[in-house]
Scaffold this motif. Sequence first.
Motif, short mmCIF file in Angstrom:
data_model
loop_
_atom_site.label_atom_id
_atom_site.label_comp_id
_atom_site.label_asym_id
_atom_site.label_seq_id
_atom_site.Cartn_x
_atom_site.Cartn_y
_atom_site.Cartn_z
N LYS A 191 0.86 -1.28 0.13
CA LYS A 191 -0.11 0.17 0.01
C LYS A 191 0.79 1.18 -0.12
N PHE A 192 1.96 1.22 0.76
CA PHE A 192 2.75 2.47 0.87
C PHE A 192 3.39 2.47 -0.31
N ALA A 193 3.76 1.36 -1.20
CA ALA A 193 4.83 1.56 -2.80
C ALA A 193 3.85 2.05 -3.38
N LYS A 194 2.41 1.87 -3.50
CA LYS A 194 1.55 2.03 -4.40
C LYS A 194 1.21 3.38 -4.35
N ARG A 195 1.13 3.91 -3.21
CA ARG A 195 0.96 5.30 -2.94
C ARG A 195 2.19 6.30 -3.46
N ARG A 196 3.23 5.51 -3.27
CA ARG A 196 4.43 6.35 -3.73
C ARG A 196 4.64 6.41 -4.99
#
Length: 77
Positions: free
Chosen positions: A44-49
């Motif tokens: 989720k964090f990587a997708k946001r970034r």
Amino acid sequence: MVRNSRRLGERRHDSEVAGLAPYERRILDMIKTGGSSADKRVYKFAKRRLGSHKRALAKREDIKAVNAKQRARQAGV
């Protein structure tokens, strides 16, 4: 984006010289601290970034490989 061997080699070299980006270090920390939902939180964090599902999955696997490499180096010492 064209993926050729020269550019991939340059990226590997860049990360060896400069280290990880701040968001990559944060992902690595999430993986290290772990827990049962670490993969999902990292995704989720990587997708946001990074902006896309495919890039997020690839980055998660890349950082997992970095973590495995670090652990193997520590075990060998």
